[in-house]
Design an enzyme around this catalytic site. Structure first.
Site, PDB file in Angstrom:
ATOM      1  N   HIS A  63       3.417  13.259  23.801  1.00  0.00           N
ATOM      2  CA  HIS A  63       4.021  12.277  24.236  1.00  0.00           C
ATOM      3  C   HIS A  63       2.326  11.079  24.794  1.00  0.00           C
ATOM      4  CE1 HIS A  63       5.582   8.546  25.586  1.00  0.00           C
ATOM      5  NE2 HIS A  63       5.359   8.453  26.729  1.00  0.00           N
TER       6      HIS A  63
ATOM      7  N   ARG B  69       7.772  14.395  34.348  1.00  0.00           N
ATOM      8  CA  ARG B  69       8.011  14.464  33.132  1.00  0.00           C
ATOM      9  C   ARG B  69       8.273  16.314  32.951  1.00  0.00           C
ATOM     10  NH1 ARG B  69       6.704   9.369  30.568  1.00  0.00           N
ATOM     11  NH2 ARG B  69       8.031   7.992  30.502  1.00  0.00           N
TER      12      ARG B  69
END
Ligand code: SF4
Ligand code: SF4
Ligand code: FES
Lengths: 586, 249
Positions: free
Chosen positions: A352, A285
């Protein structure tokens, strides 16, 4: 003798796992949550759960999973607990399988696995594209089973307010507030487990749920629980920008063959595939996020000149997509307006997940005796960056460990220990007093507007790219917001369901944690995992292979550092343009 | 002045007090949903008459239609506020709390009864324990797909709101719990306690009280296969009762 009782705060995966484990061991449980478990943020987790079940015969092993997690986390995670998590992962999958989670199946009816970022094996089990929801429901059903037997008391619609500590600093219970009647009470527990999830709301518009307020972690930090690695905040590379929140587009979209691209010189440019040939679209990510950021912000090549790139699934078979990704495609269709089976989705990174959290030892106990933490609210399993599919795993595993260690902790206590009732009375009156003060707030500031400002500053300066001068400005800003906090005006004075007053109380804890995150980032002069400073572009093991510990003081966080447990895998350079080096087992 | 949209909200201070209507004009933003419109009221709690008022109370969590919390009646239809896009709604937008559940405050209701029903039908798998004991039973992918579709119920209550047979005067538990009973009779381990579950769902408040109006199917945001679930439960409870009756004879 009365049955020993524990208090669990949080009704998501970690809290529920702790609960059933403790119930099975014969403890009674008081379970506190904002609402019914089905509303908790675990329901939003989409991609799946990593476990080296190797049902595809690729030769995947828990050791490989362990190595990927440590490597993906840029060597900042303590290795002993991570190793335990990866070794237990296949058993966790089978446990949920027995409890009835509807994992996708192969033609033989065996559990199916998919690939996610940062991994070369098919290692992620999944239940459609709503794996979190499915795992959460499974545990919720099990807790209901015990509820039916009268062994667990569910306090739904309650806010945890504070830990009750005795004269020796041992945790003896909590105070909590009924969010409907606004009544504040105390509860005794032989141990307390905090499983309240991440502090996403600090960043305003994120992929988190509105109940990820950061209150509990912030409050406990103010009560002396150390907060570790706060500066490590994961930005998810693929989110759908929105007015109220940025909705997640699961990593499984990349896992199922989604390609990321934008136009360059009039032609589609698959920049991840070009820059990272070994992993392509399946880089971890942090790497994907920085690449997208670079393409849009530095190179100005975002779609339509905006901060967006394409995530493309339109080349895949629509029926297969529906079966494996149905839930997330629906989300895009519903909120983005287009059909991702036909046209590429437009996405951009968004805050996130918090790798950092309450400091815990290998038994999930914080530095306060008797107070445990599990799930995203603690820091233990992801180091500087979390791999997709490891989030739910760490929540469940942390819950399992906590459920086991609280039992050991309680049996090690002198039996019949009686906490003085005065400590409970004192804490309740302290909480009542703070709440009363909020009702007297008559200033000009609107708490939601302050929150918005906080979120904007944090998102702008403390996410993907970090510069020391901007971090400093952000800390100054947070302190300014703390001043302005005292000039808030309360808009609702009812003593019934007062979300307004509750929000104000939460905001104060968020401001505290925002400083922890920002100052942790300011101090760490290197780049590691999700923490990236252009002024210090490399990882610096000599000076910074260490865990940040923030301790509360009235003048702001005091930072110190702790050694990282690296006894199994020696740190090596992390790169995804070539295959990962092999490490030896043992 | 910037564009605004009009919200007409049915408010109620607490469970006992009288409901009243209040209207708001909130600034319009492209792509906004009903939740972001309500958030605008928090930022500026002033009604359309220009009077200062309290921010509206509502329930929400995920904001992506997966938790079920934000269910309310929007322009006469029970649905989730987070997935109700303002651009697609007639104005003024009329918001009301669900009517089949007690109101807690404004748009927030208490849906605890639905969870109680889940207890009645024992909507769980009776595993031996939470220790590790190897994989569960194999499930054919075809069965798994049906089970998965059923297991996506987020207990939001839309189907209860739409069902004419769920009301003050009836004891009907509603479609959601029927679907969950189907789910747990489908699972190989869950099947073992089939009899108990069928007892619970064939008695008072059970599947027989469904009038087959099928309103529920239209409104379920997760597209649960309610028609099939209700049909199959009807058949299962019928043969279950028959068996019991034959045994009694
Ligand atoms: S079919 Fe009709 S009566 Fe039966 S549960 Fe659905 S809405 Fe209610
Ligand atoms: S069946 Fe559908 S409408 Fe009914 S509660 Fe479940 S998700 Fe909501
Ligand atoms: S907030 Fe979860 S469904 Fe709307």
């Amino acid at each position: 003798m009365a049955k020993a009782k524990i208090i669990v705060v949080g009704g998501g995966l970690a809290g529920l796992m702790t609960t059933v484990k403790a119930l099975e061991a014969g403890l009674e449980v008081d379970l506190f949550a904002y609402g019914p478990s089905k509303r908790s943020h675990s329901a939003c987790a989409q991609g799946g759960l990593n476990a080296a079940v190797d049902t595809m015969g690729e030769g995947d092993t828990p050791w490989e999973h362990f190595d990927d997690t440590i490597y993906g986390g840029d060597f900042l995670a303590n290795q002993t607990p991570v190793k335990g998590m990866c070794e237990t992962a296949p058993d966790i999958v089978y446990l949920f399988d027995r409890m009835g989670t509807m994992f996708n199946r192969s033609s033989e009816g065996r559990i199916l696995v998919r690939r996610l970022g940062g991994v070369k094996y098919h290692r992620t089990v999944f239940a459609g594209a709503t794996t979190g929801q499915q795992l959460l429901y499974t545990l919720d059903e099990q807790v209901r089973r015990w509820e039916d037997k009268g062994l667990v008391n569910r306090y739904e619609g309650w806010e945890f307010l504070s830990a009750v500590l005795d004269e020796n600093g041992v945790c003896r219970g909590i105070t909590a507030q009924d969010l409907t009647s606004m009544e504040i009470c105390s509860f005794k527990g032989d141990a307390v487990v905090i499983a309240t999830g991440g502090p996403g709301m600090i960043f305003g518009e994120t992929t988190n749920s509105t109940l990820n307020t950061g209150y509990a972690a912030g409050q406990l930090y103010m009560q002396g629980v150390n907060y570790a690695n706060g500066e490590f905040i994961q930005i998810h590379p693929t989110a759908i920008p929105g007015a109220d929140k940025n909705r997640l587009m699961s990593e499984s979209a990349r896992g199922e063959g989604g390609r990321i691209w934008t136009y360059k010189d009039g032609k589609p440019w698959y920049f991840l595939e070009e820059w990272y040939p070994a992993y392509g679209n399946l880089v971890p990510r942090d790497v994907a996020t920085r690449a997208i950021f670079k393409v849009c912000v530095d190179m100005g090549l975002g779609v339509d000149g905006k901060n967006m790139v394409y995530l493309d699934l339109s080349h895949k078979d629509p029926e297969e997509l529906d079966n494996k990704l149905g839930g997330i495609l629906e989300i895009y269709e519903k909120f983005g307006g287009d059909d991702p089976r036909k046209v590429p989705m437009k996405i951009f990174p968004a805050m996130h997940y918090s790798m950092g959290g309450l400091w815990v030892d290998f038994n999930q106990m914080t530095n306060v005796t008797g107070l445990f933490a599990a799930g995203e609210c603690e820091y233990q399993y992801h180091g500087a960056n979390r791999l997709g599919g490891n989030g739910m795993l760490s929540a469940i595993y942390g819950g399992l460990v906590a459920g086991r260690t609280v039992v050991e902790y309680i049996s090690g206590q002198e039996s019949g220990h009686k906490a003085k009732s005065s400590i409970f009375e004192f804490e309740v009156s302290r909480q009542k007093e703070e709440f009363k003060q909020i009702y007297k707030m008559e200033g000009k500031e609107n708490p939601y507007a302050l929150q918005k400002e906080l979120g904007e500053w944090m998102t702008r300066n403390v996410t993907v790219v970090r510069y020391n001068n901007r971090l400093q400005e952000t800390d100054n800003k947070i302190q300014e917001l703390m001043e302005r906090y005292h000039n808030i005006g309360l808009d609702n004075h009812n003593f019934w369901c007062n979300q307004n007053a509750v929000f104000i109380r939460q905001l104060w804890r968020r401001l505290q944690l925002a400083r922890v995150i920002t100052l942790g980032a300011l101090a760490r002069n290197e780049s590691r995992g999700a923490h990236y400073k252009p002024e210090f572009p490399d990882r610096d093991d000599e000076n910074w292979l260490k865990t940040t510990i923030a301790e509360y003081t009235a003048d702001g966080p005091k930072l110190s550092y702790e050694e990282v447990d690296i006894q199994y895998i020696k740190p090596r350079v992390r790169k995804y343009d070539v295959d990962k080096e092999v490490t030896m087992n043992g | 002045m910037a564009d605004t949209i009009r919200l007409k909200i049915k408010r109620q201070e607490n469970a006992e007090s009288q409901p009243y209507w209040e209207e708001f004009d909130v600034p319009y933003q492209k792509n906004m949903n009903v939740i972001s419109a309500l958030m605008e009221i928090q930022l500026n709690p002033v009604n359309a008459k220009g009077q200062k008022t309290t921010p509206v109370v509502w329930d929400c969590s995920c904001l992506e239609e997966v938790c079920g919390a934000c269910t309310m009646i929007i322009n006469k239809k029970a649905r989730q506020a987070c997935s109700a896009l303002v651009d697609q709604l007639d104005k003024p937008i009329v918001l009301e709390p669900l009517t089949k559940f007690p109101v807690v405050c404004d748009l927030m209701v208490d849906r605890q009864i639905m969870f109680e029903y889940l207890k009645k039908v024992k909507a769980w798998i009776d595993v031996d324990g939470y220790y590790f004991a190897g994989p569960g039973p194999r499930v054919p992918e075809k069965v798994r797909r049906f089970a998965y579709d059923l297991s996506r119920c987020m207990t939001c209550g839309c189907c209860m709101e739409a069902c004419p047979n769920v009301n003050d005067k009836s004891t009907f538990m509603g479609p959601a719990v029927i679907a969950q009973t189907r789910l747990f009779t489908l699972h190989p381990t869950g099947e073992a306690n089939k009899e108990e579950r069928l007892d619970a769902i064939s008695g008072k408040g059970g599947v027989a009280e469904c009038g087959n109006a099928q309103n529920c199917i239209q409104v379920c945001p997760k597209g649960l296969p309610l028609r099939r679930a209700i049909g199959e439960m009807n058949r299962l409870t019928f043969s279950h009762s028959l068996k019991k009756w034959l045994k009694a004879e």
